[in-house]
Design a protein around this motif. Structure first.
Motif, PDB file in Angstrom:
ATOM      1  N   ASP A 112       0.887  -1.251  -0.091  1.00  0.00           N
ATOM      2  CA  ASP A 112      -0.005  -0.042  -0.053  1.00  0.00           C
ATOM      3  C   ASP A 112       0.939   1.402   0.052  1.00  0.00           C
ATOM      4  O   ASP A 112       1.378   1.603   0.801  1.00  0.00           O
ATOM      5  N   LEU A 113       1.097   1.843  -1.125  1.00  0.00           N
ATOM      6  CA  LEU A 113       1.689   3.122  -1.506  1.00  0.00           C
ATOM      7  C   LEU A 113       1.071   4.608  -1.218  1.00  0.00           C
ATOM      8  O   LEU A 113       1.383   5.434  -1.691  1.00  0.00           O
ATOM      9  N   SER A 114      -0.163   4.260  -0.426  1.00  0.00           N
ATOM     10  CA  SER A 114      -1.028   5.393  -0.499  1.00  0.00           C
ATOM     11  C   SER A 114      -0.271   6.675   0.421  1.00  0.00           C
ATOM     12  O   SER A 114      -0.446   7.944   0.098  1.00  0.00           O
ATOM     13  N   ALA A 115       0.746   6.261   1.214  1.00  0.00           N
ATOM     14  CA  ALA A 115       1.254   7.462   2.082  1.00  0.00           C
ATOM     15  C   ALA A 115       2.494   8.061   1.118  1.00  0.00           C
ATOM     16  O   ALA A 115       3.176   8.621   1.475  1.00  0.00           O
ATOM     17  N   LEU A 116       2.694   7.421   0.047  1.00  0.00           N
ATOM     18  CA  LEU A 116       3.839   7.898  -0.942  1.00  0.00           C
ATOM     19  C   LEU A 116       3.423   7.883  -2.333  1.00  0.00           C
ATOM     20  O   LEU A 116       3.510   7.019  -3.185  1.00  0.00           O
ATOM     21  N   PRO A 117       2.210   8.976  -2.382  1.00  0.00           N
ATOM     22  CA  PRO A 117       1.656   9.091  -3.849  1.00  0.00           C
ATOM     23  C   PRO A 117       2.622   9.288  -4.941  1.00  0.00           C
ATOM     24  O   PRO A 117       2.479   8.688  -6.059  1.00  0.00           O
ATOM     25  N   GLY A 118       3.726   9.980  -4.810  1.00  0.00           N
ATOM     26  CA  GLY A 118       4.732  10.058  -5.779  1.00  0.00           C
ATOM     27  C   GLY A 118       5.503   8.854  -6.174  1.00  0.00           C
ATOM     28  O   GLY A 118       5.608   8.459  -7.399  1.00  0.00           O
ATOM     29  N   VAL A 119       5.716   7.967  -5.316  1.00  0.00           N
ATOM     30  CA  VAL A 119       6.253   6.571  -5.676  1.00  0.00           C
ATOM     31  C   VAL A 119       5.274   5.778  -6.240  1.00  0.00           C
ATOM     32  O   VAL A 119       5.616   5.160  -7.262  1.00  0.00           O
ATOM     33  N   ASP A 120       4.260   5.705  -5.665  1.00  0.00           N
ATOM     34  CA  ASP A 120       2.957   4.910  -6.256  1.00  0.00           C
ATOM     35  C   ASP A 120       2.554   5.231  -7.894  1.00  0.00           C
ATOM     36  O   ASP A 120       2.632   4.484  -8.738  1.00  0.00           O
TER      37      ASP A 120
END
Length: 201
Positions: A112-120
């Motif tokens: 879950d990469l919701s805390a890292l939107p740029g990475v996602d």
């Protein structure tokens, strides 16, 4: 950080900048290859290749991803590829993936990469093309299958650039796929049959 700062402050004393090699660098750069690899701190192109200053032009980002040609907005990757070919005239491009890659690991595990939107958003560029290997069991902690498949996919993305495709088709540009093992230093090269193999020096 202190050790890094101390080495930076002493760099001029540790290197012979009076030598002809370094004086020539002021006249311009003439790299042999564009080296596209991950921004992972364990992957150091000059260390792996033994390159001297001025010998390789580097493009580094999370997961050694090449955005497909025609993406909207400015792209540092597209600008670097364009400059390497049109201005520097490089005749070889290496795409180098590596073992234990955090970007490939995040894709493989479906984090879950919701805390890292740029990475996602960035990894979304690679996710669809890796669908086949992402669905298989995560048996290999080194992520060899994902990282090697990603290298193949990024070479394909490179060929979506007209300037790359034209040079490649006319034999003026060579494309290389590498896989680097961070724990052994071994470099595997992509062959014409689609397999990665080790070549003796």
């Amino acid at each position: 950080m202190k050790a890094l700062l101390d080495r930076a402050r002493s760099f001029k004393r540790r290197v012979d900048f009076e030598s002809g090699e370094y004086r020539k660098l002021a006249d311009g750069q003439y790299p042999e290859a564009l080296f596209i690899t991950c921004s992972d701190s364990r992957v150091i192109p000059a260390l792996i290749t033994g390159a001297r200053p001025g010998e390789i032009f580097e493009l580094r980002n999370a997961g050694n991803i090449v955005p497909p040609h025609g993406q909207h907005g400015a792209s540092g990757e597209a600008a670097t590829i364009e400059y390497a070919l049109e201005v520097l005239g490089v005749q070889d491009i290496v795409v180098c993936g590596h073992s234990y890659c955090g970007a490939m690991g995040a894709l493989k595990s479906g984090d879950d990469l919701s805390a890292l939107p740029g990475v996602d958003a960035w990894l979304e560029l690679a996710r669809p093309e890796l669908a086949a290997v992402l669905g298989s069991p995560a048996a290999d902690p080194a992520l060899l299958d994902v990282a090697q498949c990603n290298v193949v996919n990024q070479l394909s993305a490179l060929r979506s650039y007209p300037m790359v495709r034209q040079r490649f088709d006319s034999g003026r540009l060579r494309l290389h796929g590498w896989y680097y093992e961070v724990n052994t230093g071994q470099v595997y090269e992509l062959e014409a049959d689609g397999r990665f193999r080790v070549h003796a020096a």
